[in-house]
Design a protein around this motif. Structure first.
Motif, PDB file in Angstrom:
ATOM      1  N   ALA B   7       0.832  -1.203   0.000  1.00 38.15           N
ATOM      2  CA  ALA B   7       0.000   0.000   0.000  1.00 38.15           C
ATOM      3  C   ALA B   7       0.865   1.251   0.000  1.00 38.15           C
ATOM      4  CB  ALA B   7      -0.923  -0.007   1.218  1.00 38.15           C
ATOM      5  N   ILE B   8       1.923   1.193   0.779  1.00 37.12           N
ATOM      6  CA  ILE B   8       2.776   2.373   0.879  1.00 37.12           C
ATOM      7  C   ILE B   8       3.505   2.609  -0.452  1.00 37.12           C
ATOM      8  CG2 ILE B   8       5.151   1.837   1.645  1.00 37.12           C
ATOM      9  CD1 ILE B   8       3.039   3.789   3.895  1.00 37.12           C
ATOM     10  N   LEU B   9       3.849   1.500  -1.126  1.00 36.80           N
ATOM     11  CA  LEU B   9       4.546   1.646  -2.398  1.00 36.80           C
ATOM     12  C   LEU B   9       3.676   2.327  -3.432  1.00 36.80           C
ATOM     13  CD1 LEU B   9       6.623  -1.577  -2.935  1.00 36.80           C
ATOM     14  CD2 LEU B   9       7.297   0.614  -2.003  1.00 36.80           C
ATOM     15  N   ARG B  10       2.363   2.262  -3.215  1.00 37.88           N
ATOM     16  CA  ARG B  10       1.473   2.882  -4.191  1.00 37.88           C
ATOM     17  C   ARG B  10       1.436   4.390  -4.037  1.00 37.88           C
ATOM     18  NH1 ARG B  10      -2.773  -1.517  -3.087  1.00 37.88           N
ATOM     19  NH2 ARG B  10      -1.508  -3.226  -3.851  1.00 37.88           N
ATOM     20  N   GLN B  11       2.047   4.893  -2.965  1.00 39.50           N
ATOM     21  CA  GLN B  11       2.081   6.342  -2.802  1.00 39.50           C
ATOM     22  C   GLN B  11       3.016   6.914  -3.861  1.00 39.50           C
ATOM     23  OE1 GLN B  11      -0.060   7.567  -0.935  1.00 39.50           O
ATOM     24  NE2 GLN B  11      -0.610   5.610  -0.025  1.00 39.50           N
ATOM     25  N   PRO B  12       2.530   7.855  -4.618  1.00 40.30           N
ATOM     26  CA  PRO B  12       3.335   8.349  -5.726  1.00 40.30           C
ATOM     27  C   PRO B  12       4.479   9.240  -5.269  1.00 40.30           C
ATOM     28  CG  PRO B  12       1.274   9.556  -5.582  1.00 40.30           C
ATOM     29  CD  PRO B  12       1.218   8.507  -4.524  1.00 40.30           C
ATOM     30  N   GLY B  13       5.529   9.287  -6.068  1.00 43.32           N
ATOM     31  CA  GLY B  13       6.597  10.253  -5.865  1.00 43.32           C
ATOM     32  C   GLY B  13       6.239  11.516  -6.634  1.00 43.32           C
ATOM     33  N   PHE B  14       7.213  12.127  -7.265  1.00 44.65           N
ATOM     34  CA  PHE B  14       6.937  13.309  -8.080  1.00 44.65           C
ATOM     35  C   PHE B  14       6.129  12.911  -9.305  1.00 44.65           C
ATOM     36  CE2 PHE B  14      11.045  15.149  -6.302  1.00 44.65           C
ATOM     37  CZ  PHE B  14      10.395  16.060  -5.489  1.00 44.65           C
ATOM     38  N   ALA B  15       5.179  13.774  -9.682  1.00 43.31           N
ATOM     39  CA  ALA B  15       4.396  13.495 -10.879  1.00 43.31           C
ATOM     40  C   ALA B  15       5.276  13.629 -12.116  1.00 43.31           C
ATOM     41  CB  ALA B  15       3.214  14.458 -10.960  1.00 43.31           C
ATOM     42  N   ASP B  16       6.160  14.606 -12.099  1.00 42.65           N
ATOM     43  CA  ASP B  16       7.052  14.855 -13.229  1.00 42.65           C
ATOM     44  C   ASP B  16       8.473  14.811 -12.667  1.00 42.65           C
ATOM     45  OD1 ASP B  16       8.610  15.856 -15.222  1.00 42.65           O
ATOM     46  OD2 ASP B  16       7.376  17.627 -15.612  1.00 42.65           O
ATOM     47  N   PRO B  17       9.063  13.615 -12.603  1.00 44.46           N
ATOM     48  CA  PRO B  17      10.302  13.443 -11.827  1.00 44.46           C
ATOM     49  C   PRO B  17      11.413  14.440 -12.207  1.00 44.46           C
ATOM     50  CG  PRO B  17       9.483  11.320 -12.551  1.00 44.46           C
ATOM     51  CD  PRO B  17       8.626  12.362 -13.199  1.00 44.46           C
ATOM     52  N   VAL B  18      11.602  14.667 -13.506  1.00 49.39           N
ATOM     53  CA  VAL B  18      12.719  15.516 -13.904  1.00 49.39           C
ATOM     54  C   VAL B  18      12.518  16.953 -13.430  1.00 49.39           C
ATOM     55  CG1 VAL B  18      13.950  16.492 -15.878  1.00 49.39           C
ATOM     56  CG2 VAL B  18      13.345  14.068 -15.854  1.00 49.39           C
ATOM     57  N   HIS B  19      11.375  17.541 -13.822  1.00 45.62           N
ATOM     58  CA  HIS B  19      11.187  18.958 -13.514  1.00 45.62           C
ATOM     59  C   HIS B  19      10.923  19.207 -12.030  1.00 45.62           C
ATOM     60  CE1 HIS B  19      10.552  18.905 -17.923  1.00 45.62           C
ATOM     61  NE2 HIS B  19      11.416  19.885 -17.795  1.00 45.62           N
ATOM     62  N   ASP B  20      10.142  18.323 -11.419  1.00 48.86           N
ATOM     63  CA  ASP B  20       9.842  18.525 -10.002  1.00 48.86           C
ATOM     64  C   ASP B  20      11.113  18.427  -9.166  1.00 48.86           C
ATOM     65  OD1 ASP B  20       7.292  18.773 -10.800  1.00 48.86           O
ATOM     66  OD2 ASP B  20       6.540  16.909  -9.921  1.00 48.86           O
ATOM     67  N   SER B  21      11.982  17.468  -9.491  1.00 48.13           N
ATOM     68  CA  SER B  21      13.194  17.355  -8.676  1.00 48.13           C
ATOM     69  C   SER B  21      14.150  18.498  -8.970  1.00 48.13           C
ATOM     70  CB  SER B  21      13.848  15.985  -8.850  1.00 48.13           C
ATOM     71  OG  SER B  21      14.229  15.782 -10.173  1.00 48.13           O
ATOM     72  N   GLN B  22      14.160  18.983 -10.208  1.00 45.05           N
ATOM     73  CA  GLN B  22      15.016  20.141 -10.501  1.00 45.05           C
ATOM     74  C   GLN B  22      14.562  21.368  -9.710  1.00 45.05           C
ATOM     75  OE1 GLN B  22      15.127  20.619 -14.749  1.00 45.05           O
ATOM     76  NE2 GLN B  22      16.729  19.087 -14.998  1.00 45.05           N
ATOM     77  N   GLN B  23      13.235  21.570  -9.655  1.00 44.86           N
ATOM     78  CA  GLN B  23      12.744  22.754  -8.941  1.00 44.86           C
ATOM     79  C   GLN B  23      12.936  22.621  -7.435  1.00 44.86           C
ATOM     80  OE1 GLN B  23       8.860  23.976 -10.329  1.00 44.86           O
ATOM     81  NE2 GLN B  23       9.441  23.549 -12.427  1.00 44.86           N
ATOM     82  N   THR B  24      12.776  21.400  -6.947  1.00 41.33           N
ATOM     83  CA  THR B  24      13.015  21.180  -5.524  1.00 41.33           C
ATOM     84  C   THR B  24      14.496  21.391  -5.213  1.00 41.33           C
ATOM     85  OG1 THR B  24      11.206  19.605  -5.493  1.00 41.33           O
ATOM     86  CG2 THR B  24      12.713  19.545  -3.625  1.00 41.33           C
ATOM     87  N   PHE B  25      15.342  20.921  -6.117  1.00 41.08           N
ATOM     88  CA  PHE B  25      16.778  21.115  -5.926  1.00 41.08           C
ATOM     89  C   PHE B  25      17.099  22.604  -5.828  1.00 41.08           C
ATOM     90  CE2 PHE B  25      21.152  21.725  -7.315  1.00 41.08           C
ATOM     91  CZ  PHE B  25      21.824  20.783  -6.546  1.00 41.08           C
ATOM     92  N   ARG B  26      16.459  23.384  -6.712  1.00 41.79           N
ATOM     93  CA  ARG B  26      16.697  24.835  -6.724  1.00 41.79           C
ATOM     94  C   ARG B  26      16.299  25.443  -5.367  1.00 41.79           C
ATOM     95  NH1 ARG B  26      18.885  28.356  -6.960  1.00 41.79           N
ATOM     96  NH2 ARG B  26      19.233  30.098  -8.390  1.00 41.79           N
ATOM     97  N   ALA B  27      15.190  24.963  -4.809  1.00 44.24           N
ATOM     98  CA  ALA B  27      14.717  25.497  -3.524  1.00 44.24           C
ATOM     99  C   ALA B  27      15.689  25.121  -2.409  1.00 44.24           C
ATOM    100  CB  ALA B  27      13.316  24.952  -3.211  1.00 44.24           C
ATOM    101  N   VAL B  28      16.169  23.874  -2.417  1.00 43.70           N
ATOM    102  CA  VAL B  28      17.111  23.433  -1.380  1.00 43.70           C
ATOM    103  C   VAL B  28      18.423  24.210  -1.517  1.00 43.70           C
ATOM    104  CG1 VAL B  28      18.455  21.469  -0.501  1.00 43.70           C
ATOM    105  CG2 VAL B  28      16.073  21.141  -1.179  1.00 43.70           C
ATOM    106  N   LEU B  29      18.842  24.432  -2.754  1.00 44.91           N
ATOM    107  CA  LEU B  29      20.063  25.200  -2.996  1.00 44.91           C
ATOM    108  C   LEU B  29      19.920  26.616  -2.436  1.00 44.91           C
ATOM    109  CD1 LEU B  29      22.835  25.180  -4.469  1.00 44.91           C
ATOM    110  CD2 LEU B  29      21.646  26.058  -6.485  1.00 44.91           C
TER     111      LEU B  29
END
Lengths: 141, 210, 375
Positions: B7-29
């Motif tokens: 059930a837990i595995l069904r929890q989604p990660g980023f909807a758009d892995p490339v762009h969402d992680s890039q934008q999150t990276f920018r925020a963390v930076l």
């Protein structure tokens, strides 16, 4: 899963199209291309070493009825990984397996075996058959 | 596979892995380069209440196969560990000493950051100070809590940082870590939708626990 | 020291256009497709995959096309590309003993189990230019495929499986054994090489090393700058299945098959108090059909085991820092070619220093001349 990975994408696509019941599915993990570090063994049988990388694509799907399927294929073909995951999900249904085996897997297995046989024959034709020349013996007596 | 894990595995990660992680990276930076500044996360993961969505968004962005993650305390639950290895593709560290990232959840009352665990995380070596671990801390929010005055790179003059769920013991410990610089630990505190960072380069002054 | 200089942008754009034009050559000739390169220049593609350390025939063919046939440049392109992808897995160690063999020969045993299988090889060609290829092949010229042979397909997984010579010898105690101790191999793409490097790191470096360099090093060991007389115990080439064990599954799955070339070199070892007299082994493994590379790698692998065998050091091929630091052609090419970058300030400083040295030399000469006159 090995069969789905080793068959060309076009062949899997063709086989999937022959299935009477198509099941709706969504992605748990969209097809994603990355690298796999290929390991060899020192001396062929010993401890592992890192030989070099290869491209691979993976995908995880969930069908509408909740079955989860995984696809891992060599190369960068996202559709191939998706199809492999979809087929894996279908194969989770024990009841449907015999039917799927006949429609989906058997043609792939056959195609792969034919390719193998062709290659094996080509290779075997290049096997050296040594014959020893007899010399220094008296053939008359 | 256990049902709860499935059930837990069904929890989604980023909807758009490339762009969402890039934008999150920018925020963390941005947060990392301005110690103490609260920066909104561009994507809030749609996860059940119990899961530390902000911290997991940061891990989805930063962690991969080469970075063993050490989940500690409430974060070490089996389901969350399974989600981590599935969604981030990261190995789970066998011990804190092996971790590239530690995930600590201090949202529950009294959880806190335990210096004896922090002390076991790698702080890097003089040749490779970059091998020090990054600690990702899941926090309940960004209002109030203990904190400290900070100065150093990225802070004009003197600023302050406050993190709910931390205590004076932690801030004393963090101040002591400063003596190891350039070795040390970097901290990313993440609520559901915001991050604030304490890089090892930040100099910690007066501790604010009132 | 490098100083950023502005103003070259337009010239660089034009240079790129010209490079593109050169790549295409005379537009009156048909353009080459990447598929044609992959299928018809397969050995170049294999070499690029091997030294680029990335198995993907289509990308290697594309790199070769883009690099106008410059293999080292193509290797560079592939290495640059791989840095853009995340690593998703490390495979289980491939089992070369399970290889679907397309070529397997031994120079040590004539009658080896399974026989000598020549496969596609240049070995017995006469190295005469085939002018027939100048005019293009006609379909009728292509050899017929032999009739399919199902005898192999009945075995597990089908194909042509042959047991390895080196492990057969090892089982009899005549060659050194090589067993998996479960150790996790070092990875030089993740951690910088620190000397001395263990054998797993040395093999990784040699596997991606420049074929020319590794070949010369291997050759040098044969000419007396190395460790004893090698025998080609076995050389095999064929398809090997790559498996990964994803954490989320908890069991191994196959990704597909890749082509590998493996070489087992045997060297007589008279033994010592610990080691019995037996054949020591040098090991080579390469992506694709890279037989020369795999053989040279096996020679250099044995040469680098100087410590283990207490060999007398006679040449550079036995010096791991020399070999490993210089075998990578992307690094080597980068460092040699960086000399093209502007070194204007460095050069000015050297020029200045030379002028001063000349001036002081002149004045010393003058002083000496004056001194002589004074005598």
């Amino acid at each position: 899963m090995s069969l789905l990975a080793r068959s060309p994408r076009e062949a899997v696509e063709r086989a999937v199209k022959t299935l009477p019941d198509q099941v709706a599915y969504g992605f748990l993990r969209r097809p994603e291309t990355g690298l796999c570090m290929v390991r060899g063994r020192i001396g062929g049988t010993g401890p592992a070493f890192n030989l070099g990388e290869m491209t691979m694509t993976r995908c995880v799907v969930r069908t509408a009825d909740g079955r989860v399927g995984y696809g891992y294929v060599a190369g960068r073909d996202r559709r191939h990984a998706e199809l492999a995951a979809y087929c894996d999900a279908l194969l989770q249904d024990e009841a449907a397996r015999p039917g799927l085996d006949a429609l989906l897997l058997a043609p792939l297995r056959g195609e792969l075996a034919r390719r193998r046989e062709r290659r094996t024959a080509e290779t075997r034709a290049t096997r050296v058959e040594f014959f020893t020349l007899v010399r220094g013996e008296d053939h008359n007596g | 596979m256990a049902d709860s894990t499935a059930a837990i595995l069904r929890q989604p990660g980023f909807a758009d892995p490339v762009h969402d992680s890039q934008q999150t990276f920018r925020a963390v930076l941005a947060a990392m380069s301005r110690p103490g500044a609260v920066v909104p996360l561009p994507r809030v993961l749609d996860l059940p209440e119990g899961m530390p969505a902000g911290a997991l968004a940061v891990l989805l962005t930063l962690a991969d196969l080469d970075t063993p993650v050490w989940p500690h305390g409430p974060a070490a639950g089996q389901d969350l560990a399974a989600w981590l290895s599935f969604a981030c593709g990261c190995p789970l560290a066998a011990s804190p000493e092996e971790a590239a990232y530690a995930l600590m959840d201090i949202r529950p009352e009294g959880a806190g950051l335990d210096p004896t665990v922090l002390a076991r995380l790698p702080a890097g070596t003089p040749e490779y100070p970059d091998r020090g671990a990054t600690v990702i801390v899941a926090v309940a929010g960004m209002d109030g809590g203990c904190g400290a005055r900070v100065s150093g790179p990225g802070v004009r003059g003197e600023g302050s940082i406050r993190v709910p769920g931390t205590d004076a013991v932690f801030w004393e410990y963090a101040r002591g870590l400063g003596e190891l610089f350039p070795l040390g630990l970097d901290f990313i505190f993440a609520s559901r939708g915001e991050v604030v960072c304490l890089p090892r380069s930040a100099r910690i002054g007066e501790i604010l626990c009132m | 020291m490098y100083v950023a200089v502005k103003g070259g942008e337009r010239a660089i754009d034009e240079a790129h256009k010209l490079l593109d034009k050169e790549r295409r050559g005379d537009p009156a000739t048909p353009e080459m497709g990447v598929g044609q390169i992959r299928e018809q220049l397969g050995l170049a593609v294999d070499r690029i995959m091997c030294e680029g350390s990335l198995y993907d025939p289509e990308l290697a063919a594309l790199a070769l096309k883009q690099a106008q046939g410059d293999v080292v440049e193509a290797v560079f392109l592939l290495r640059a590309y791989r840095t853009t992808l995340p690593r998703l897995a490390a495979s289980l160690p491939v089992e070369t003993e399970e290889m679907d063999v397309r070529r397997r020969i031994s120079a040590s045993f004539k009658d080896l189990p399974g026989g000598q299988v020549l496969g596609p090889t240049f070995d017995y060609t006469h190295r005469l230019l085939d002018f027939g290829l100048l005019g293009g092949e006609r379909a009728a010229d292509l050899p017929d495929a032999p009739a399919p042979d199902a005898s192999g397909a009945e075995e597990e997984g089908g194909g042509n499986r042959l047991s390895g010579i080196a492990s057969l010898l090892a089982r009899e105690g005549l060659a050194e054994a090589s067993e998996d101790d479960g150790s996790v191999p070092g990875d030089l793409t993740r951690d910088p090489l620190v000397y001395p490097a263990d054998r797993s790191l040395r093999l990784q470096a040699l596997a991606r090393g420049d074929e020319g360099f590794v070949l010369s090093m291997g050759y040098s060991t044969q000419r007396g700058f190395g460790s004893g007389h090698p025998f080609a115990g076995e050389i095999r080439m064929g398809g090997v299945e790559v498996e990964i064990a994803p954490e989320e599954l908890g069991f191994p799955v196959a990704l597909g098959e890749i082509t590998l070339t493996e070489c087992q070199m045997l060297f007589k070892d008279t033994g010592d108090a610990v080691r019995p007299p037996q054949f020591a082994r040098g090991y080579g493994l390469a992506f694709g059909r890279c037989e020369r590379k795999a053989m040279a790698m096996a020679l250099v692998d044995r040469a680098l085991r100087v410590q283990e065998f207490g060999d007398a050091v006679k040449g550079p091929a036995q010096d791991q820092e020399f070999v490993l630091s210089h075998c990578d052609n992307v690094e080597a090419s980068g460092f040699v070619q960086h000399l093209k970058l502007p070194h204007h300030v460095d050069f000015q400083a050297e020029l200045e220093s030379l002028r001063r040295l000349r001036a002081s030399r002149e004045s010393r000469k003058d002083d000496a001349a004056k001194g002589e006159e004074a005598c």
